[in-house]
Design an enzyme around this catalytic site. Sequence first.
Site, PDB file in Angstrom:
ATOM      1  N   HIS A  59      -0.334  24.107 -23.550  1.00 17.49           N
ATOM      2  CA  HIS A  59       0.378  24.409 -22.309  1.00 17.49           C
ATOM      3  C   HIS A  59      -0.525  25.223 -21.372  1.00 17.49           C
ATOM      4  O   HIS A  59      -1.606  25.661 -21.742  1.00 17.49           O
ATOM      5  CB  HIS A  59       1.658  25.172 -22.617  1.00 17.49           C
ATOM      6  CG  HIS A  59       2.716  24.309 -23.249  1.00 17.49           C
ATOM      7  ND1 HIS A  59       3.994  24.760 -23.507  1.00 17.49           N
ATOM      8  CD2 HIS A  59       2.682  23.013 -23.670  1.00 17.49           C
ATOM      9  CE1 HIS A  59       4.701  23.777 -24.068  1.00 17.49           C
ATOM     10  NE2 HIS A  59       3.922  22.720 -24.174  1.00 17.49           N
TER      11      HIS A  59
ATOM     12  N   GLU B 103      -0.407  28.241 -20.086  1.00 24.08           N
ATOM     13  CA  GLU B 103      -0.753  29.618 -20.415  1.00 24.08           C
ATOM     14  C   GLU B 103      -1.912  29.677 -21.423  1.00 24.08           C
ATOM     15  O   GLU B 103      -2.824  30.503 -21.299  1.00 24.08           O
ATOM     16  CB  GLU B 103       0.471  30.348 -20.998  1.00 24.08           C
ATOM     17  CG  GLU B 103       1.626  30.483 -20.010  1.00 24.08           C
ATOM     18  CD  GLU B 103       2.609  29.332 -20.065  1.00 24.08           C
ATOM     19  OE1 GLU B 103       3.790  29.556 -19.752  1.00 24.08           O
ATOM     20  OE2 GLU B 103       2.206  28.203 -20.418  1.00 24.08           O
TER      21      GLU B 103
ATOM     22  N   ALA C 243      11.320  -2.828  -0.011  1.00 21.90           N
ATOM     23  CA  ALA C 243      10.522  -3.152   1.172  1.00 21.90           C
ATOM     24  C   ALA C 243      11.365  -4.088   2.025  1.00 21.90           C
ATOM     25  O   ALA C 243      11.854  -5.117   1.541  1.00 21.90           O
ATOM     26  CB  ALA C 243       9.225  -3.833   0.763  1.00 21.90           C
TER      27      ALA C 243
ATOM     28  N   SER D 108       9.504 -13.927  -0.087  1.00 22.49           N
ATOM     29  CA  SER D 108       9.467 -12.496   0.247  1.00 22.49           C
ATOM     30  C   SER D 108       8.059 -11.923   0.274  1.00 22.49           C
ATOM     31  O   SER D 108       7.871 -10.752   0.571  1.00 22.49           O
ATOM     32  CB  SER D 108      10.305 -11.698  -0.757  1.00 22.49           C
ATOM     33  OG  SER D 108       9.794 -11.853  -2.063  1.00 22.49           O
TER      34      SER D 108
ATOM     35  N   TRP E 162       4.398 -11.585   1.909  1.00 20.07           N
ATOM     36  CA  TRP E 162       4.607 -10.164   1.724  1.00 20.07           C
ATOM     37  C   TRP E 162       5.248  -9.621   2.992  1.00 20.07           C
ATOM     38  O   TRP E 162       4.777  -9.896   4.090  1.00 20.07           O
ATOM     39  CB  TRP E 162       3.287  -9.444   1.456  1.00 20.07           C
ATOM     40  CG  TRP E 162       2.629  -9.844   0.176  1.00 20.07           C
ATOM     41  CD1 TRP E 162       1.615 -10.726   0.002  1.00 20.07           C
ATOM     42  CD2 TRP E 162       2.955  -9.354  -1.116  1.00 20.07           C
ATOM     43  NE1 TRP E 162       1.259 -10.803  -1.313  1.00 20.07           N
ATOM     44  CE2 TRP E 162       2.073  -9.973  -2.034  1.00 20.07           C
ATOM     45  CE3 TRP E 162       3.910  -8.456  -1.589  1.00 20.07           C
ATOM     46  CZ2 TRP E 162       2.126  -9.716  -3.403  1.00 20.07           C
ATOM     47  CZ3 TRP E 162       3.941  -8.197  -2.947  1.00 20.07           C
ATOM     48  CH2 TRP E 162       3.061  -8.817  -3.838  1.00 20.07           C
TER      49      TRP E 162
ATOM     50  N   ARG F  80       4.290   4.020  -8.754  1.00 24.32           N
ATOM     51  CA  ARG F  80       4.322   3.451 -10.101  1.00 24.32           C
ATOM     52  C   ARG F  80       3.526   4.302 -11.090  1.00 24.32           C
ATOM     53  O   ARG F  80       3.932   4.489 -12.237  1.00 24.32           O
ATOM     54  CB  ARG F  80       3.746   2.030 -10.093  1.00 24.32           C
ATOM     55  CG  ARG F  80       4.661   0.961  -9.526  1.00 24.32           C
ATOM     56  CD  ARG F  80       4.035  -0.416  -9.684  1.00 24.32           C
ATOM     57  NE  ARG F  80       4.935  -1.476  -9.265  1.00 24.32           N
ATOM     58  CZ  ARG F  80       4.712  -2.769  -9.466  1.00 24.32           C
ATOM     59  NH1 ARG F  80       3.581  -3.143 -10.074  1.00 24.32           N
ATOM     60  NH2 ARG F  80       5.584  -3.689  -9.073  1.00 24.32           N
TER      61      ARG F  80
ATOM     62  N   GLY G 148      16.130  -6.458  -7.169  1.00 22.58           N
ATOM     63  CA  GLY G 148      16.660  -7.057  -5.950  1.00 22.58           C
ATOM     64  C   GLY G 148      17.940  -6.375  -5.510  1.00 22.58           C
ATOM     65  O   GLY G 148      18.307  -5.301  -6.009  1.00 22.58           O
TER      66      GLY G 148
END
Length: 370
Positions: free
Chosen positions: A50, A52, A163, A177, A179, A193, A302
């Site tokens: 961690h 610390e 989009a 679709s 682009w 992502r 979708g």
Amino acid sequence: MTDLDFMARAIELAKKGRLKVQPNPMVGCVIVKNKKIIGEGWHHEYGKDHAEINAIKNCKKKYGVKKAFQLLAGSSVYVNLEPCSIEKNTPPCSNALIEYQIKRLFCGTLDPNPKINGRGIKLLKKAGIKTSVGLLKEECKELNRIFFTNQKKFRPYIILKSAQSLDGKIALQSGESNWITSLESRKNSHHIRSRVKGILIGRATAEQDNPSLSVRLTRNDLGLSVGETIIQPAKIILGSLKKSKKVSNIFSKNAKIIIASSQQVKKSKNVEYLEYKKKNFLEDFLKDLLDRNISSILVEGGQKTLNTFIVNNLFDELVLYTAPIFLGKGSTDALKVNAPDAIKNSMKLKMVKLERFKDDIKTTYYNENL
């Protein structure tokens, strides 16, 4: 430098672990003696030391073990999240701070984990260490929105992404679709992502688009050093899906795949089928995903899949990329939720960021209706 400066530095250090620490939180630590930083570190990767501990090691590396012991005694520690007080993958950080005789701790927020919440602070106080909680509190909470959501809602942090055209369409009537948005927008979406543990779509989108659901950026794009690997998110499908040519990209490259199915399916390599008997199993599925350390999800489905999450109020963030085009009447709407009985009863989101990628506008909203 002031206390605020030191905490701001701890937050900046914490961000360095963004791509590798989930389901753990991002944590940075700065150790100060006589207003000078003598050690700093951050949580690099899930299961590893961690922040610390890394800051203490940094101090030893800079000054040598003997001198470091002298410097650490009576020093002040600045950390954006309460030091852990239970042993899991690593020993408790609270014990280390007590062992090195830290004099004072500045902590941004308490840990929301009910097993830890306030426990680490109590241990430090009992050992005579002065503690102060709340320095840059809002900034520290914002940094770890994913972790706080996991601990308080017992599900992954959920980002909905779409989009769309100016008239709110995602595809022509023919289904075309590609682009709608620019290359710059699509590259930015891959940055999202890279920061989540899973990408979720519905069965229909999987069969129609045959997407790869992977991060297609270079190490340089992501700010990784030589030797560091890109961690690909799990591919998550809502609805029964079997291997076929239609979905060859999803099942390629030995990716981790999780499928929520209403029917029993023969298990195969790298694919986990989670079977549910009841019709509306989304909440149960999300809990099961968190149990598998899928702490954050990007939903790229979708219209039907996005609507399902919105109707059930199961999302924390909405990201819309809007392109300066019109797709017109008959094209598929990005969203299609039922109208409220009155405007005052409509779901209202909080816009938190507006960005431009070439001619596209990216708008990020937070859902505060939870």
